[in-house]
Design an enzyme around this catalytic site. Structure first.
Site, PDB file in Angstrom:
ATOM      1  N   HIS A   3     -10.688  -6.497  -4.471  1.00  0.00           N
ATOM      2  CA  HIS A   3     -10.367  -6.505  -3.039  1.00  0.00           C
ATOM      3  C   HIS A   3     -11.319  -7.413  -2.269  1.00  0.00           C
ATOM      4  O   HIS A   3     -11.721  -7.117  -1.139  1.00  0.00           O
ATOM      5  CB  HIS A   3     -10.399  -5.086  -2.456  1.00  0.00           C
ATOM      6  CG  HIS A   3      -9.305  -4.828  -1.468  1.00  0.00           C
ATOM      7  ND1 HIS A   3      -8.018  -4.526  -1.829  1.00  0.00           N
ATOM      8  CD2 HIS A   3      -9.293  -4.843  -0.108  1.00  0.00           C
ATOM      9  CE1 HIS A   3      -7.281  -4.349  -0.758  1.00  0.00           C
ATOM     10  NE2 HIS A   3      -8.027  -4.553   0.303  1.00  0.00           N
ATOM     11  N   ASP A  58      -6.643  -0.827  -5.552  1.00  0.00           N
ATOM     12  CA  ASP A  58      -8.112  -0.842  -5.475  1.00  0.00           C
ATOM     13  C   ASP A  58      -8.633  -0.535  -4.084  1.00  0.00           C
ATOM     14  O   ASP A  58      -9.809  -0.744  -3.794  1.00  0.00           O
ATOM     15  CB  ASP A  58      -8.653  -2.199  -5.946  1.00  0.00           C
ATOM     16  CG  ASP A  58      -8.138  -3.361  -5.098  1.00  0.00           C
ATOM     17  OD1 ASP A  58      -7.280  -3.127  -4.227  1.00  0.00           O
ATOM     18  OD2 ASP A  58      -8.580  -4.499  -5.330  1.00  0.00           O
ATOM     19  N   TYR A 114       0.883  -1.152   0.000  1.00  0.00           N
ATOM     20  CA  TYR A 114       0.000   0.000   0.000  1.00  0.00           C
ATOM     21  C   TYR A 114       0.928   1.212   0.000  1.00  0.00           C
ATOM     22  O   TYR A 114       1.610   1.474   0.997  1.00  0.00           O
ATOM     23  CB  TYR A 114      -0.866   0.029   1.263  1.00  0.00           C
ATOM     24  CG  TYR A 114      -2.004  -0.959   1.281  1.00  0.00           C
ATOM     25  CD1 TYR A 114      -3.212  -0.664   0.662  1.00  0.00           C
ATOM     26  CD2 TYR A 114      -1.872  -2.184   1.933  1.00  0.00           C
ATOM     27  CE1 TYR A 114      -4.259  -1.557   0.698  1.00  0.00           C
ATOM     28  CE2 TYR A 114      -2.924  -3.087   1.974  1.00  0.00           C
ATOM     29  CZ  TYR A 114      -4.114  -2.772   1.347  1.00  0.00           C
ATOM     30  OH  TYR A 114      -5.151  -3.666   1.382  1.00  0.00           O
TER      31      TYR A 114
END
Length: 486
Positions: free
Chosen positions: A370, A271, A243
């Site tokens: 996700h 996402d 991330y």
């Protein structure tokens, strides 16, 4: 090192002076209050108190060193205060949820009785603390996308070939050049220690023993170094789900750290840039409050306006510092400039972006929404895989394609491979496995999937994954009957 009493720490419980105790050490977190991903109120709940029980399960061991300057590591509790906290711990009354979990653990079936992935999930949901269960299983909005991810596999049927020699079938493949015994990897998922004290280490060791590859989340509950050290061989490949932090310097430090620790690829997650609306997770504190206070009158007026509830939940605080301004033109070249690791884009949700990832030179893409935890009505990954096969088959020649989301059977894996996927990722399923049975659960899960994948391949008339081709599956415009427990 200075020592403090509980009374001294208790004097610092405001936004202007906020101290907390974690594992008998005292920290001044005043300056960090409003940099905390989950917001300052999360910390203020424990201001001037021992925050160990709340902190440890959801933070890696090196988080304090990374986020709190050395001068804010104030000292330790004195021996008398440490003994007082121990006594409090001994005399603490168990909550209803803790008692429920205790009873469920006593009645947990032997691992041998777990015959499929859904069996494992069913056991895990019973023995998990409610907060962990809510975080692991929660999905976006009304869970429509999450449900449809699984239902979508029911629209694809096989065209088996018979009278083909299939003895000695080989389920192995390679993922970014690294061998895997089956075309399955452990997808990055946060906070594994919510389900089991050893957390991600269970996944690491289980992956090694079965010859598959683990992807480690940026938000893992063990440190990246601890997970790397848990490998049973220095040659064991592990991937990193990134991330990207909004601060480039922080993101660069993170990438260089994992590369130095021996991680072999960067899976850039695109996402989940902002917190999803995961209402089961958001409601968890209210459920637990009502569960613990059964039969007791509420202390609040039901119609009193107290503003909207905290909507971050367990998950929201993990992504609040993500970079929401990434672009193909800027972000991929930037990552290339600081690492030689292959880059895989995790979270492709349309054909156009699959092509753009190829144009950007990415070594792989993961078709993913996700797990249905973010945008409701995002297309199921297996449907997107089919669209790419129909509209842009060149994508499969230009990059490796993976999918994740609601894979529950070996036939799901085989269908994806027929249409061009190199491998599939399972996230929740492995979290449930390690939560319920630790490392042994991970090993057992892989064995189940290997058996089912081999059966599917042999039934289709193929000996290895390279022989799985698009002609072996057909998409139908009706829905198969939903899976039923026998």
């Amino acid at each position: 090192m200075p020592e403090f009493t509980l009374e001294q720490v208790a004097q610092h419980k405001t936004t202007s002076s906020c101290w907390v105790i974690i594992q008998n050490k005292v920290y001044d977190v005043t300056d960090f209050l409003f940099d905390h991903p989950g917001g300052g109120n999360v910390i203020l709940r424990y201001a001037g108190q021992d925050a160990t029980a709340a902190y440890v399960p959801i933070h890696p061991s090196d988080a304090l060193d990374k986020n709190i300057p050395p001068e804010k590591h104030l000292g330790t509790l004195d021996s008398q205060s440490i003994n007082r906290l121990k006594e409090v711990g001994k005399n603490k009354v168990q909550t209803r949820d803790e008692l429920r979990v205790q009873e469920a653990l006593k009645n947990k079936p032997p691992l041998q009785r777990i015959v499929n992935v859904e069996d494992m999930e069913e056991v895990a949901k019973k023995i998990l603390p409610y907060k962990a269960m809510a975080y692991y299983s929660s999905a976006g909005d009304d869970s429509i996308t999450h449900v449809e991810n699984g239902r979508a596999f029911g629209r694809f049927f096989f065209h088996p070939r018979v009278m083909k020699p299939v003895s000695g079938s080989d389920t192995s493949t390679t993922i970014l050049g690294y061998k895997s015994t089956i075309p399955v990897y452990i997808s990055g998922a946060a906070l594994a220690t919510l389900g089991h004290p050893l957390g991600e280490a269970n996944l690491t060791r289980g992956a090694y023993k079965t010859g598959i590859i683990q992807m480690v989340s940026t938000n893992s509950s063990l440190s990246y170094a601890q997970i790397s050290a848990a490998r049973l061989s220095p040659d064991q490949p592990i991937f990193f789900q990134l991330y990207k932090h909004v601060n480039d310097a922080t993101a660069e430090k993170r990438i260089r750290e994992v590369e130095g620790l021996g991680y072999k690829a960067i899976f850039l997650t695109v996402d989940a840039l902002v917190p999803g609306n995961r209402e089961l997770d958001i409601r968890a504190p209210h459920y637990l409050e009502d569960f613990e206070n059964q039969g007791l009158p509420t202390q609040r007026k039901a119609d009193e306006d107290q503003g909207e509830t905290d909507r971050l939940g367990t998950a929201g605080g993990l992504v609040i510092k993500n970079d929401a301004d990434m672009t193909w033109e800027k972000t991929i070249p930037w990552i290339r400039s600081i690492t030689k690791l292959p880059i895989v884009i995790k979270g492709i949700q349309c054909v156009q972006d699959a092509v753009l990832a190829c144009d950007a030179g990415c070594e792989g893409i993961v078709l993913s929404n996700h797990g249905g935890r973010q945008l409701e009505y995002s297309l199921p990954p297996i449907e997107l895989l089919y669209k790419i096969r129909q509209q842009r088959p060149d994508v499969f020649e230009r990059t490796e394609v993976y999918i994740d989301g609601a894979i529950r059977r070996g036939t799901d894996v085989v269908k994806a491979l027929c249409m061009g996927a190199r491998a599939v990722g399972l996230g929740r399923a492995f979290l449930y496995a390690q939560s319920a049975y630790g490392e042994a659960g991970v090993v057992h899960m892989v064995r189940i999937l290997e058996r089912e994948i081999r059966f599917g391949m042999q039934s289709l008339g193929v000996r290895n994954v390279r022989e799985l081709v698009p002609q072996m599956v057909e998409r139908v415009d009706w829905q198969a009957v939903s899976r039923a427990k026998l």
